[in-house]
Design a protein around this motif. Structure first.
Motif, PDB file in Angstrom:
ATOM      1  N   GLY A   5       0.780  -1.223   0.000  1.00 43.79           N
ATOM      2  CA  GLY A   5       0.000   0.000   0.000  1.00 43.79           C
ATOM      3  C   GLY A   5       0.816   1.278   0.000  1.00 43.79           C
ATOM      4  O   GLY A   5       0.250   2.375   0.001  1.00 43.79           O
ATOM      5  N   GLY A   7       2.799   2.196  -2.433  1.00 43.87           N
ATOM      6  CA  GLY A   7       2.979   2.669  -3.805  1.00 43.87           C
ATOM      7  C   GLY A   7       4.181   2.088  -4.512  1.00 43.87           C
ATOM      8  O   GLY A   7       4.661   2.660  -5.501  1.00 43.87           O
ATOM      9  N   GLN A 106      -5.575   3.503   4.378  1.00 43.41           N
ATOM     10  CA  GLN A 106      -6.557   4.160   3.521  1.00 43.41           C
ATOM     11  C   GLN A 106      -6.321   3.791   2.059  1.00 43.41           C
ATOM     12  O   GLN A 106      -7.251   3.469   1.323  1.00 43.41           O
ATOM     13  N   ARG A 107      -5.069   3.809   1.627  1.00 42.37           N
ATOM     14  CA  ARG A 107      -4.748   3.442   0.244  1.00 42.37           C
ATOM     15  C   ARG A 107      -5.116   1.997  -0.041  1.00 42.37           C
ATOM     16  O   ARG A 107      -5.649   1.678  -1.098  1.00 42.37           O
ATOM     17  N   GLN A 110      -8.809   1.556  -0.499  1.00 42.04           N
ATOM     18  CA  GLN A 110      -9.366   2.187  -1.701  1.00 42.04           C
ATOM     19  C   GLN A 110      -8.989   1.472  -2.990  1.00 42.04           C
ATOM     20  O   GLN A 110      -9.650   1.646  -4.007  1.00 42.04           O
ATOM     21  N   ARG A 111      -7.937   0.667  -2.979  1.00 47.04           N
ATOM     22  CA  ARG A 111      -7.514   0.032  -4.222  1.00 47.04           C
ATOM     23  C   ARG A 111      -8.385  -1.182  -4.512  1.00 47.04           C
ATOM     24  O   ARG A 111      -8.952  -1.800  -3.620  1.00 47.04           O
TER      25      ARG A 111
END
Length: 171
Positions: A5, A7, A106-107, A110-111
């Protein structure tokens, strides 16, 4: 490198494009059994990770496939994992993508389309051994900015370090 998460895949793709070299998503190198474990919400253990790290290391070291090098997105959470990759590919550089757990969670929430559920973040954070001064080949990079800025910052740091290394050799 870093927890899920942060990136890693997006940054690896951008960095590879900037450097003009290929990139590999380490997630694609996991055994189907390991993916099934994670998809089921079960954290991996070292016995799951060692063969995967060996596949990652082989890809990093394969100068036939990538004579100018390759960027690999890989969690490399523990120092022993990073040391195993260093042994497979001497001269390897790491970029530690780091951010607050709330942002990472959060990431992850959301993915879409990724097998790693946000419920495994806590186990990844517990496994993470943050690189310290004893690992000078690690660039620490915060994730609280757009990917393009993260990639540009990493590229600038790598260029600066290459210039410093070159100056030391010719001095």
């Amino acid at each position: 490198m870093g927890v899920s998460g942060t990136g890693k895949s997006s940054v690896a793709a951008g960095l590879a494009q900037l450097l003009g070299i290929p990139w590999i998503d380490g997630d694609d190198l996991h055994a189907p059994e390991a993916v099934a474990r994670m998809r089921a919400g079960l954290p991996l253990v070292d016995e799951d990770r060692w063969p995967w790290l060996d596949r990652v290391g082989a890809n990093l070291a394969d100068r036939t496939a990538a004579p100018r090098g390759v960027v690999v997105a890989c969690s490399a959470l523990r120092r022993a994992y990073r040391d195993r990759l260093r042994a497979a590919s001497p001269g390897l550089r790491f970029v530690f993508l780091d951010g607050p757990p709330a942002l990472v969670r959060q990431r992850m929430e959301q993915r879409t389309g990724h097998y790693m559920p946000a419920t495994l973040l806590d186990s990844q954070l517990a496994t993470l051994e943050r690189p310290d001064a004893g690992e000078p080949d690690v660039l620490h990079t915060p994730i609280d900015m757009p990917v393009a800025l993260i990639v540009a910052g990493i590229g600038a740091q790598l260029l600066r370090q290459a210039e410093e290394a070159s100056a030391k050799v010719s001095a």
